[in-house]
Motif scaffolding. Structure first.
Motif, PDB file in Angstrom:
ATOM      1  N   LEU A 421       1.249  -0.954  -0.297  1.00  0.00           N
ATOM      2  CA  LEU A 421      -0.063  -0.021  -0.107  1.00  0.00           C
ATOM      3  C   LEU A 421       0.747   1.116   0.469  1.00  0.00           C
ATOM      4  CD1 LEU A 421      -2.802  -1.192   2.362  1.00  0.00           C
ATOM      5  CD2 LEU A 421      -3.147  -0.437  -0.067  1.00  0.00           C
ATOM      6  N   ALA A 422       1.925   1.238   0.869  1.00  0.00           N
ATOM      7  CA  ALA A 422       3.246   2.638  -0.145  1.00  0.00           C
ATOM      8  C   ALA A 422       3.250   2.736  -0.786  1.00  0.00           C
ATOM      9  CB  ALA A 422       4.266   1.845   1.647  1.00  0.00           C
ATOM     10  N   ILE A 423       3.645   1.352  -1.718  1.00  0.00           N
ATOM     11  CA  ILE A 423       4.164   1.516  -3.792  1.00  0.00           C
ATOM     12  C   ILE A 423       2.392   2.180  -3.977  1.00  0.00           C
ATOM     13  CG2 ILE A 423       4.403   0.031  -4.931  1.00  0.00           C
ATOM     14  CD1 ILE A 423       6.180  -1.766  -3.486  1.00  0.00           C
ATOM     15  N   TYR A 424       1.653   1.677  -3.490  1.00  0.00           N
ATOM     16  CA  TYR A 424       0.264   2.162  -4.194  1.00  0.00           C
ATOM     17  C   TYR A 424      -0.265   3.627  -4.022  1.00  0.00           C
ATOM     18  CZ  TYR A 424      -4.588   2.293  -4.707  1.00  0.00           C
ATOM     19  OH  TYR A 424      -5.830   3.134  -5.387  1.00  0.00           O
ATOM     20  N   GLU A 425       0.379   4.388  -3.060  1.00  0.00           N
ATOM     21  CA  GLU A 425       0.091   5.497  -2.403  1.00  0.00           C
ATOM     22  C   GLU A 425       0.823   6.536  -3.011  1.00  0.00           C
ATOM     23  OE1 GLU A 425      -1.949   3.954   1.843  1.00  0.00           O
ATOM     24  OE2 GLU A 425      -0.141   5.042   1.821  1.00  0.00           O
ATOM     25  N   ALA A 426       2.757   5.911  -3.089  1.00  0.00           N
ATOM     26  CA  ALA A 426       3.104   6.864  -3.467  1.00  0.00           C
ATOM     27  C   ALA A 426       3.340   7.431  -5.298  1.00  0.00           C
ATOM     28  CB  ALA A 426       4.904   5.884  -3.618  1.00  0.00           C
ATOM     29  N   PHE A 466      11.195  -3.844  -4.402  1.00  0.00           N
ATOM     30  CA  PHE A 466      13.089  -3.878  -3.850  1.00  0.00           C
ATOM     31  C   PHE A 466      12.767  -2.594  -2.809  1.00  0.00           C
ATOM     32  CE2 PHE A 466      17.761  -1.346  -4.309  1.00  0.00           C
ATOM     33  CZ  PHE A 466      18.159  -2.646  -4.217  1.00  0.00           C
ATOM     34  N   GLY A 467      12.591  -1.713  -2.923  1.00  0.00           N
ATOM     35  CA  GLY A 467      13.111  -0.673  -1.592  1.00  0.00           C
ATOM     36  C   GLY A 467      12.574  -1.363   0.143  1.00  0.00           C
ATOM     37  N   ALA A 468      10.785  -2.349  -0.449  1.00  0.00           N
ATOM     38  CA  ALA A 468      10.387  -3.383   0.381  1.00  0.00           C
ATOM     39  C   ALA A 468      11.478  -4.011   1.464  1.00  0.00           C
ATOM     40  CB  ALA A 468       8.905  -3.273   0.557  1.00  0.00           C
ATOM     41  N   VAL A 469      11.836  -4.483  -0.102  1.00  0.00           N
ATOM     42  CA  VAL A 469      12.582  -5.946   0.193  1.00  0.00           C
ATOM     43  C   VAL A 469      14.290  -5.308   1.390  1.00  0.00           C
ATOM     44  CG1 VAL A 469      13.988  -7.900  -0.528  1.00  0.00           C
ATOM     45  CG2 VAL A 469      11.909  -7.354  -1.182  1.00  0.00           C
ATOM     46  N   LEU A 498      11.154   2.931   2.719  1.00  0.00           N
ATOM     47  CA  LEU A 498      11.588   2.715   1.440  1.00  0.00           C
ATOM     48  C   LEU A 498      10.706   2.327   0.653  1.00  0.00           C
ATOM     49  CD1 LEU A 498      15.298   1.497   2.699  1.00  0.00           C
ATOM     50  CD2 LEU A 498      14.790   3.297   2.403  1.00  0.00           C
ATOM     51  N   ALA A 499       9.333   1.720   0.428  1.00  0.00           N
ATOM     52  CA  ALA A 499       9.078   1.007  -0.883  1.00  0.00           C
ATOM     53  C   ALA A 499       8.184   2.507  -1.129  1.00  0.00           C
ATOM     54  CB  ALA A 499       7.567   0.001  -0.034  1.00  0.00           C
ATOM     55  N   PHE A 500       7.661   3.771  -0.508  1.00  0.00           N
ATOM     56  CA  PHE A 500       7.005   4.605  -0.410  1.00  0.00           C
ATOM     57  C   PHE A 500       7.756   6.037  -1.533  1.00  0.00           C
ATOM     58  CE2 PHE A 500       5.687   8.942  -0.255  1.00  0.00           C
ATOM     59  CZ  PHE A 500       4.329   8.926  -0.136  1.00  0.00           C
ATOM     60  N   ALA A 501       9.585   5.483  -1.499  1.00  0.00           N
ATOM     61  CA  ALA A 501      10.228   6.591  -1.619  1.00  0.00           C
ATOM     62  C   ALA A 501      10.931   6.037  -2.733  1.00  0.00           C
ATOM     63  CB  ALA A 501      12.174   6.833  -0.187  1.00  0.00           C
TER      64      ALA A 501
END
Length: 520
Positions: A421-426, A466-469, A498-501
């Motif tokens: 969801l951080a990725i989705y929001e970004a 990749f950021g999340a991992v 990191l996932a969001f960024a």
């Protein structure tokens, strides 16, 4: 409303000669901004006959199709707030707060501050996208086509299906634990089936009945949580656990933050589903405020209460709370608070809290339909209520064998949800503010050739993964960045940050190139 040049062929449930995808109902034209309600029930096809039959009983026939402005008549904005108030005034939220003590071994004040500030952040995207429903009349997954493209959103929908099923599974496990704490002769699978069946009966009828149920269901739960608070205070077993220091404290705070964030922001991917029948001229600020208020109050209240009750499990003299938690999880913990002083009434309170899970699962099981219908033409041709039934069967099949592993499943699943969801929001927020600049053509909601290609969004999604991992810290894997925070053996979870960024920066770069190449 619909464009004058578009004529609806009600026997096939599709605008004539302009389908975005050829082949069968119910697919709609590139140029049709909305689909009238009568489309779903007229004609001689099996689809129309089924819809005519169920609408006699008040079942909502509409799926992912855009709602015309003349059918958006729900003017009660307060219902939006009470929906999220009820959905989170539940024992699942209480369980999140308890994790601070039982899993992450934090102090009281540091946990309290984490709950408040992380929830203030996590619910903001939910309130933001809730305001899109009245403006466009589009479900959240269809709105996501404007961010991820017609085909890219199918990947997002798949993640959302997993989220809805996963949330529902862990929620019914909590409810079943409460029932088991009242009567040990009731097996976990029986409690799961009872809660799931009640949830299905409400979501079967759709938007209106879900809102009616959620408008009132928070009241008994709130009263019982106040009773829990009163009994805890009267018992004197609350402990203001000391805040720790050093690397271990940092790592635990970050990992607990990820669990809190994942729970609060988990509603983002279905936010607009519950405002699509509100008029286009309703105040977006009012929708935002009602949504935010309902979320922030219920989440902070229940999670802070769970935190406070869980501190009593660390009492080395009176171990009744610890024994209750060890025997029946959250249900046993609440039983230790309510049973000794209240007897049979305490058992009644616990059953009511078990049934509060229904309010938490209703949004999941109502919205899972729209993620499934966006997958393919044939899935859209399946009526909404059938997908709701299928989703109910699937999450029961997951929850029953997972009943005895609640805590580890909950922690790991919360973190996983936070990542995607951080990725989705970004990606969604960068597309909205930087590239769309708040301007949308609602007439292209079903037009693959006019929506964004989705290549940039999918590449950015990969960068976000990749950021999340790199930043995750879970029992089965600790990323290289996560290892640098906290104790080496456990690390600290910065996966969602990191996932969001990573996703946000990558999307800005790739989308800039994509727009120059495709000009859309």
């Amino acid at each position: 409303m619909s464009l004058p040049k578009t004529q609806y062929d009600l026997s096939t449930h599709s605008p004539s000669d302009t389908d975005a995808e050829k082949g069968g109902p119910p697919v709609y034209a590139d140029e049709a901004p909305a689909v009238p309600g009568e489309v779903f029930v007229q004609g001689d096809t099996p689809y129309a006959k089924i819809q005519r039959f169920v609408t006699r009983f008040g079942v909502e026939p509409r799926g992912i199709e855009r709602v015309p402005e003349n059918e958006r008549t729900d003017r009660n904005v307060m219902k939006v707030g009470t929906l999220w108030l009820s959905a989170n005034m539940v024992v699942s939220s209480f369980a999140i707060g308890a994790l601070a003590i039982t899993v992450f071994h934090l102090g009281f004040v540091d946990s309290l501050l984490t709950i408040f500030f992380i929830n203030c952040l996590s619910v903001t995207p939910v309130a933001f996208f809730s305001a899109f429903g009245p403006r466009f009349g589009l479900r959240q997954m269809i709105l996501s086509r404007y961010f991820f493209g017609f085909y890219g959103v199918k990947i997002i929908a798949m993640f959302n299906v997993l989220a809805c099923v996963g949330w529902s599974s862990v929620n019914v496990i909590v409810g079943a634990q409460l029932i088991n704490a009242v009567n040990h002769n009731v097996p976990g699978y029986a409690g799961i089936i009872i809660i799931a069946a009640a949830t299905f009966l409400i979501t079967l009828f759709g938007y209106k009945v879900v809102h009616v149920y959620e408008f009132w269901s928070w009241i008994p739960s709130f009263i019982i949580f106040l009773i829990v608070l009163g009994e805890l205070a009267h018992s004197g077993k609350f402990s203001n656990l000391t805040m720790h220091t050093g690397d271990a404290e940092v790592g635990s705070i970050l990992s607990f933050s990820a669990s809190v964030f994942g729970f609060g922001t988990g509603w983002t991917s279905l936010a607009a589903d519950y405002t699509v029948y509100q008029p286009a001229n309703v105040s977006r600020a009012k929708v935002f405020a009602c949504t935010y208020a309902g979320l922030i109050f219920s989440l902070c209240f229940t999670e802070m209460l769970g935190l406070a009750v869980a501190t009593a499990t660390q009492d080395l003299v009176d171990t009744s709370y610890a024994k209750g938690y060890d025997s029946s999880g959250i249900g046993g913990l609440l039983g230790a608070v309510l049973f000794p002083p209240l007897g049979r009434f305490g058992e009644f309170c616990l059953i009511v809290l078990a049934l509060s899970i229904i309010a938490n699962n209703c949004p999941n099981m109502y919205s899972i339909t729209f993620s499934l219908q966006v997958m393919a033409r044939w899935t859209q041709a399946v009526p909404r209520f059938i997908w709701t039934f299928v989703g109910t069967l699937v999450y029961c099949a997951i929850a029953i064998p997972g009943y005895s592993h609640f805590e580890s499943v909950l922690e790991n699943f919360m973190l996983l949800i936070g990542y995607w969801l951080a990725i989705y929001e970004a990606i969604s927020l960068s597309e909205h503010f930087i590239f769309k600049r708040r301007r949308y053509d609602v007439s292209i909601w079903n037009a693959p050739s006019l929506l964004p290609p989705g290549v940039a969004a999918m590449l950015a999604f990969c960068f976000g993964v990749f950021g999340a991992v790199m930043g995750m810290s879970q029992t089965w894997f600790v990323g290289p960045v996560g290892k640098m925070i906290g104790l080496p053996a456990h690390g600290g979870d910065v996966g969602f940050e990191l996932a969001f960024a990573f996703a946000g920066i990558a999307h800005i770069v790739f989308r800039t190139v994509e727009r120059r190449f495709f000009d859309r």
